[in-house]
Design an enzyme around this catalytic site. Structure first.
Site, PDB file in Angstrom:
ATOM      1  N   ILE A   1       0.875  -1.158   0.000  1.00 50.43           N
ATOM      2  CA  ILE A   1       0.000   0.000   0.000  1.00 50.43           C
ATOM      3  C   ILE A   1       0.920   1.219   0.000  1.00 50.43           C
ATOM      4  CG2 ILE A   1      -0.219  -0.166   2.503  1.00 50.43           C
ATOM      5  CD1 ILE A   1      -2.927   1.123   2.338  1.00 50.43           C
ATOM      6  N   SER A   2       0.721   2.142  -0.919  1.00 51.80           N
ATOM      7  CA  SER A   2       1.634   3.276  -1.086  1.00 51.80           C
ATOM      8  C   SER A   2       1.660   4.155   0.161  1.00 51.80           C
ATOM      9  CB  SER A   2       1.223   4.130  -2.283  1.00 51.80           C
ATOM     10  OG  SER A   2       1.314   3.412  -3.483  1.00 51.80           O
ATOM     11  N   GLN A   3       2.782   4.862   0.339  1.00 45.32           N
ATOM     12  CA  GLN A   3       2.874   5.788   1.460  1.00 45.32           C
ATOM     13  C   GLN A   3       1.797   6.865   1.322  1.00 45.32           C
ATOM     14  OE1 GLN A   3       6.883   7.460  -0.066  1.00 45.32           O
ATOM     15  NE2 GLN A   3       6.143   9.042   1.332  1.00 45.32           N
TER      16      GLN A   3
END
Length: 243
Positions: free
Chosen positions: A91-93
């Site tokens: 999950i992207s930052q």
């Protein structure tokens, strides 16, 4: 008869722990938003002086990111870093999620395509800003889990599809915005074709597991686009169907 007080006490402890966790999550989420705001100020060359809009920041503050990661731990979920979600995916930052959302310029009447559902978090962010979100995931386990999470959290304007996102989702479009959350060395023509005039495609372009260019494509007329690279990023590679 003596069991009842113990049961009530136990239920009280559980309720207290849940309340304490909720309070921690609210604090962690607020700190996350302030981090995004600070990063946006330092990236004025990318976003302009307005930075990340208050609308996007408000949605980031409202969306329970910890419910979209396996551990559901607030201290992990709201740190400004990618989080593994299994099967080699992340999950992207939070800042990158906010940045891509801002660059997509999503409006309340928009229909948005996301390629790479992952945990469903980016779709949840988009769903609070758009009329309709269509999201495609190629990994069955992730598609199933994300669909359940979004359904359980009552994101009724999100549709999840299992498949190869390279070809888009023509039946769900045309789209005002397309957000791709995995890196590819080229811009997929079908995704550009499914954009409305005035629509935007936001995606990382470059090799997987390396540095890529976060790229914005704007469709200014039928068959005509403008393209600009806005930032260096690192995303997992775009997975294609073997069929």
């Amino acid at each position: 008869m003596k069991v009842l007080p113990l049961l009530v006490f136990a239920m009280g402890v559980v309720a207290w722990e849940a309340t304490a966790q909720d309070a921690q999550c609210v604090r962690e989420r607020a700190a996350m938003v302030e981090t995004i705001r600070a990063y946006a100020r330092s990236a004025a060359g990318v976003l302009g002086q307005q930075g990340v809009s208050e609308g996007v920041l408000e949605v980031m503050a409202q969306t329970k990111r910890h419910l979209f990661i396996p551990e559901r731990t607030c201290s992990v979920a709201y740190a400004d870093t990618p989080v593994p979600i299994g099967l080699g995916q992340t999950i992207s930052q939070p800042y990158i999620v906010a940045l891509m959302t801002q660059l997509a310029e999503v409006a309340p009447d928009h229909t948005v395509l996301e390629v790479g559902t992952g945990s469903g978090y980016q779709a949840a962010i988009l769903a609070r800003l758009a009329r309709k979100v269509c999201t495609i995931e190629i990994i069955p386990q992730l598609a199933e889990t994300a669909a359940k999470t979004l359904r359980d959290l009552a994101y009724d304007n999100v549709s999840v599809r299992l498949g190869d996102g390279y070809d888009g989702w023509p039946e769900c479009g045309p789209f005002d915005a397309v957000v791709v959350t995995a890196a590819l060395g080229e811009l997929p023509p079908p995704l550009i074709e499914q954009l409305k005039v005035g629509g935007r495609l936001v995606m990382p372009v470059g090799p997987g597991y390396s540095t890529q260019q976060l790229t914005v494509v704007e469709k200014i007329a039928p068959g005509k686009t403008t393209t600009r690279a806005v930032a260096l990023v690192r995303f997992v590679p775009f997975t294609r169907s073997q069929n």
